[in-house]
Design a protein around this motif. Structure first.
Motif, PDB file in Angstrom:
ATOM      1  N   HIS A  69       0.703  -1.246  -0.004  1.00 42.19           N
ATOM      2  CA  HIS A  69       0.007   0.017   0.032  1.00 42.19           C
ATOM      3  C   HIS A  69       0.969   1.063  -0.052  1.00 42.19           C
ATOM      4  CE1 HIS A  69      -3.402  -2.399   0.980  1.00 42.19           C
ATOM      5  NE2 HIS A  69      -2.739  -3.232   1.823  1.00 42.19           N
ATOM      6  N   LEU A  70       0.474   2.464  -0.649  1.00 44.34           N
ATOM      7  CA  LEU A  70       0.779   3.548  -0.601  1.00 44.34           C
ATOM      8  C   LEU A  70       0.758   4.141   1.033  1.00 44.34           C
ATOM      9  CD1 LEU A  70      -0.129   4.782  -3.867  1.00 44.34           C
ATOM     10  CD2 LEU A  70       2.143   4.381  -3.291  1.00 44.34           C
ATOM     11  N   PRO A  71       1.644   5.202   1.361  1.00 45.78           N
ATOM     12  CA  PRO A  71       2.892   5.466   0.518  1.00 45.78           C
ATOM     13  C   PRO A  71       4.068   4.297   0.749  1.00 45.78           C
ATOM     14  CG  PRO A  71       2.551   6.576   3.060  1.00 45.78           C
ATOM     15  CD  PRO A  71       1.257   5.914   2.520  1.00 45.78           C
ATOM     16  N   VAL A  72       5.103   4.400  -0.079  1.00 40.89           N
ATOM     17  CA  VAL A  72       6.337   3.559   0.069  1.00 40.89           C
ATOM     18  C   VAL A  72       7.447   4.254   0.205  1.00 40.89           C
ATOM     19  CG1 VAL A  72       4.784   1.702  -1.027  1.00 40.89           C
ATOM     20  CG2 VAL A  72       6.403   3.476  -2.364  1.00 40.89           C
ATOM     21  N   PHE A  73       8.417   3.455   0.301  1.00 43.93           N
ATOM     22  CA  PHE A  73       9.940   4.137   0.123  1.00 43.93           C
ATOM     23  C   PHE A  73      10.315   3.965  -1.144  1.00 43.93           C
ATOM     24  CE2 PHE A  73      10.380   4.659   4.895  1.00 43.93           C
ATOM     25  CZ  PHE A  73      10.322   5.594   4.888  1.00 43.93           C
ATOM     26  N   VAL A  74      11.123   4.849  -1.872  1.00 42.78           N
ATOM     27  CA  VAL A  74      11.985   4.549  -2.964  1.00 42.78           C
ATOM     28  C   VAL A  74      13.444   4.848  -2.921  1.00 42.78           C
ATOM     29  CG1 VAL A  74      12.346   5.292  -5.463  1.00 42.78           C
ATOM     30  CG2 VAL A  74       9.931   5.086  -4.622  1.00 42.78           C
ATOM     31  N   LYS A  75      14.137   4.019  -3.157  1.00 44.12           N
ATOM     32  CA  LYS A  75      15.579   4.136  -2.697  1.00 44.12           C
ATOM     33  C   LYS A  75      16.558   3.571  -3.789  1.00 44.12           C
ATOM     34  CE  LYS A  75      15.035   2.133   1.296  1.00 44.12           C
ATOM     35  NZ  LYS A  75      15.212   1.602   2.694  1.00 44.12           N
ATOM     36  N   PRO A  76      17.885   4.071  -3.701  1.00 39.97           N
ATOM     37  CA  PRO A  76      18.817   3.498  -4.795  1.00 39.97           C
ATOM     38  C   PRO A  76      19.078   2.068  -4.536  1.00 39.97           C
ATOM     39  CG  PRO A  76      19.780   5.486  -3.859  1.00 39.97           C
ATOM     40  CD  PRO A  76      18.681   5.275  -3.101  1.00 39.97           C
ATOM     41  N   ARG A  77      18.943   1.027  -5.209  1.00 33.97           N
ATOM     42  CA  ARG A  77      19.357  -0.533  -4.941  1.00 33.97           C
ATOM     43  C   ARG A  77      20.478  -0.635  -4.481  1.00 33.97           C
ATOM     44  NH1 ARG A  77      18.614  -5.412  -9.021  1.00 33.97           N
ATOM     45  NH2 ARG A  77      19.661  -6.943  -7.944  1.00 33.97           N
ATOM     46  N   SER A  78      21.582   0.278  -4.525  1.00 33.75           N
ATOM     47  CA  SER A  78      22.769   0.351  -3.904  1.00 33.75           C
ATOM     48  C   SER A  78      22.936   1.658  -3.421  1.00 33.75           C
ATOM     49  CB  SER A  78      23.931  -0.196  -4.835  1.00 33.75           C
ATOM     50  OG  SER A  78      23.738  -1.743  -5.257  1.00 33.75           O
ATOM     51  N   GLY A  79      22.991   2.093  -2.111  1.00 34.73           N
ATOM     52  CA  GLY A  79      23.449   3.320  -1.551  1.00 34.73           C
ATOM     53  C   GLY A  79      23.661   3.253   0.089  1.00 34.73           C
ATOM     54  N   SER A  80      24.076   4.460   0.485  1.00 34.84           N
ATOM     55  CA  SER A  80      24.202   4.567   1.917  1.00 34.84           C
ATOM     56  C   SER A  80      24.033   5.828   2.494  1.00 34.84           C
ATOM     57  CB  SER A  80      25.872   4.199   2.148  1.00 34.84           C
ATOM     58  OG  SER A  80      26.661   5.194   1.586  1.00 34.84           O
ATOM     59  N   ALA A  81      23.916   5.915   3.784  1.00 32.78           N
ATOM     60  CA  ALA A  81      23.604   7.035   4.428  1.00 32.78           C
ATOM     61  C   ALA A  81      22.464   7.789   4.255  1.00 32.78           C
ATOM     62  CB  ALA A  81      24.708   8.170   4.407  1.00 32.78           C
ATOM     63  N   SER A  82      21.392   6.945   3.899  1.00 32.09           N
ATOM     64  CA  SER A  82      19.917   7.415   3.429  1.00 32.09           C
ATOM     65  C   SER A  82      19.957   8.496   2.395  1.00 32.09           C
ATOM     66  CB  SER A  82      19.440   8.232   4.877  1.00 32.09           C
ATOM     67  OG  SER A  82      19.295   7.069   5.685  1.00 32.09           O
ATOM     68  N   ILE A  83      21.020   8.587   1.419  1.00 33.56           N
ATOM     69  CA  ILE A  83      21.121   9.444   0.408  1.00 33.56           C
ATOM     70  C   ILE A  83      20.061   9.013  -0.669  1.00 33.56           C
ATOM     71  CG2 ILE A  83      22.758  10.346  -1.603  1.00 33.56           C
ATOM     72  CD1 ILE A  83      25.068   9.760   0.443  1.00 33.56           C
ATOM     73  N   GLU A  84      19.249   9.917  -1.220  1.00 32.22           N
ATOM     74  CA  GLU A  84      18.214   9.903  -2.112  1.00 32.22           C
ATOM     75  C   GLU A  84      17.244   8.923  -1.580  1.00 32.22           C
ATOM     76  OE1 GLU A  84      19.418   9.505  -6.299  1.00 32.22           O
ATOM     77  OE2 GLU A  84      21.277  10.456  -5.812  1.00 32.22           O
ATOM     78  N   VAL A  85      16.801   8.788  -0.447  1.00 33.44           N
ATOM     79  CA  VAL A  85      15.719   7.757   0.243  1.00 33.44           C
ATOM     80  C   VAL A  85      14.675   8.832   0.252  1.00 33.44           C
ATOM     81  CG1 VAL A  85      15.057   6.288   2.106  1.00 33.44           C
ATOM     82  CG2 VAL A  85      17.349   6.029   1.271  1.00 33.44           C
ATOM     83  N   ARG A  86      13.499   8.226  -0.330  1.00 35.01           N
ATOM     84  CA  ARG A  86      12.126   9.067  -0.069  1.00 35.01           C
ATOM     85  C   ARG A  86      11.140   8.473   0.263  1.00 35.01           C
ATOM     86  NH1 ARG A  86      13.003  12.559  -5.267  1.00 35.01           N
ATOM     87  NH2 ARG A  86      14.976  11.927  -5.018  1.00 35.01           N
ATOM     88  N   GLN A  87      10.395   8.972   0.918  1.00 31.94           N
ATOM     89  CA  GLN A  87       8.752   8.504   1.182  1.00 31.94           C
ATOM     90  C   GLN A  87       8.069   9.039  -0.093  1.00 31.94           C
ATOM     91  OE1 GLN A  87       7.187   8.417   5.143  1.00 31.94           O
ATOM     92  NE2 GLN A  87       5.168   8.584   4.324  1.00 31.94           N
ATOM     93  N   VAL A  88       7.189   8.259  -0.643  1.00 24.34           N
ATOM     94  CA  VAL A  88       6.520   8.627  -2.058  1.00 24.34           C
ATOM     95  C   VAL A  88       4.787   8.203  -1.773  1.00 24.34           C
ATOM     96  CG1 VAL A  88       6.197   8.095  -4.412  1.00 24.34           C
ATOM     97  CG2 VAL A  88       8.419   8.224  -3.560  1.00 24.34           C
ATOM     98  N   GLU A  89       4.061   9.240  -1.985  1.00 18.55           N
ATOM     99  CA  GLU A  89       2.845   8.967  -1.682  1.00 18.55           C
ATOM    100  C   GLU A  89       1.924   8.490  -2.878  1.00 18.55           C
ATOM    101  OE1 GLU A  89       1.825   9.847   1.339  1.00 18.55           O
ATOM    102  OE2 GLU A  89       3.953  10.502   1.982  1.00 18.55           O
ATOM    103  N   THR A  90       2.489   8.542  -4.361  1.00 17.71           N
ATOM    104  CA  THR A  90       1.494   8.309  -5.298  1.00 17.71           C
ATOM    105  C   THR A  90       2.259   7.314  -6.163  1.00 17.71           C
ATOM    106  OG1 THR A  90       2.159  10.238  -6.542  1.00 17.71           O
ATOM    107  CG2 THR A  90       0.175  10.522  -5.026  1.00 17.71           C
ATOM    108  N   PHE A  91       1.330   6.483  -6.860  1.00 21.49           N
ATOM    109  CA  PHE A  91       1.991   5.762  -7.851  1.00 21.49           C
ATOM    110  C   PHE A  91       2.641   6.576  -8.944  1.00 21.49           C
ATOM    111  CE2 PHE A  91       2.110   3.451 -12.011  1.00 21.49           C
ATOM    112  CZ  PHE A  91       2.911   2.353 -11.728  1.00 21.49           C
TER     113      PHE A  91
END
Length: 330
Positions: A148-170
């Motif tokens: 269910h929404l919202p979800v998290f979208v993040k880099p497949r390989s990443g660190s320090a929570s860089i470019e991790v965001r909570q997304v509300e819509t498809f």
């Protein structure tokens, strides 16, 4: 007998952690290295070195020369992107008598690839947030009500929570995948977030320490305020997760307690940003590493710390003269 000489690379801002090592290596030596001469943690040690960026082609060669010239006997990085480089070059360092404090390359790769970690957890029966590596499987799961929404979208390989965001819509998820296909979509877990620091002995391979903290607030991807907790169920769960993983040394876990079920979020095979809480509570990884570098195994001491102690991070400053900057080696 002279004690070990540990070189801490990519020291960055981790000044307090470097101080802990200096305290515990009294009969040895601790040096620091970074590509930035203004990295604060450099100046917590008497010997500090400026080195190339980790993405420079001669970076490992440079470290090997530095270790040989300065009598370094062990090397350890504090950032994710460098761990794989050191793991792959471990035999070259060991040929010079330098112990690389890092998990094997395969174990590092497992931790860095978030989708591979998800598949590993499924195979091991470890609860994990539902994870999708492409848009269509996520669209289908959304339509079936599996996520269910919202979800998290993040880099497949990443660190320090860089470019991790909570997304509300498809539609927003779709736009992110149009810009970058190397992303994952992850179920949003609602529960208490826990951080766990664990140490797997380099000699015996046993889990010798586990420290649990409830995360209160975060800052720049690191735990800023936390509360120590003692939970036997989490101790047992961490030991289960580590079985046959190949991971060794200092480890940092992120997990969620969702209505009593523990879900793994990720494992960082290095010192976590919240480790100072563990050290302040007497869970002493630097001392354990010191003994390991003397070829001595540590005895397991799980849960030997007090609960309900809060860690509150705060700022301090270090002043460095321009003249000192001009005389740093390497």
């Amino acid at each position: 007998m002279q004690g070990p000489h540990l070189l801490i690379t990519s020291a960055g801002r981790r000044a307090k952690l470097v101080e802990y090592f200096v305290n515990e290596f009294k009969t040895g030596r601790v040096s620091t290295a970074d590509c930035n001469p203004l990295a604060p943690a450099l100046y917590m040690t008497d010997q500090h070195y400026i080195v190339p960026r980790i993405d420079e082609v001669d970076y490992i060669d440079h470290l090997l020369q530095l270790c040989q010239a300065e009598g370094v006997t062990a090397i350890m990085s504090l950032i994710d992107p460098e761990l794989g480089l050191l793991a792959q070059a471990a035999e070259r360092f060991e040929a010079l008598g330098v112990t690389v404090v890092v998990s094997p390359s395969e174990a590092c790769q497992l931790c860095f690839d978030k989708y591979t970690m998800y598949e590993y957890c499924l195979g091991q029966g470890i609860a994990h947030a539902r994870t999708y590596k492409a848009l269509e499987p996520f669209r289908e799961a959304l339509s079936l009500g599996e996520v269910h929404l919202p979800v998290f979208v993040k880099p497949r390989s990443g660190s320090a929570s860089i470019e991790v965001r909570q997304v509300e819509t498809f539609e927003e998820v779709e736009q992110l995948f149009l810009k970058n296909t190397d992303l994952i979509v992850q179920e949003l877990l609602v529960g208490q977030e826990l951080g766990v620091d664990a140490y797997v002995d380099l000699i015996s391979g046993q889990v010798t320490s586990i420290f649990i903290k409830e995360k209160v607030t975060m800052r720049a991807g690191e735990t800023d305020k936390s509360r120590s907790v003692v939970r036997e169920d989490v101790f047992e769960w961490i030991e289960h997760v580590l079985e046959n993983s190949g991971l060794v040394g200092p480890l940092d876990f992120d997990l969620f307690d969702v209505a009593g079920t523990l879900y793994l979020s990720e494992i960082n095979p290095r010192f976590g940003g919240g480790y100072p809480h563990a050290y302040a509570c007497g869970v002493n990884f630097p001392a354990q590493l010191f003994r390991n570098l003397l070829h001595q195994a540590n005895l397991p001491q799980i849960g030997q710390y007090a609960g309900d102690l809060y860690m509150l991070k705060h700022d301090t400053v270090t002043l460095i003269s321009a003249a000192e900057l001009q005389h740093i080696k390497w």
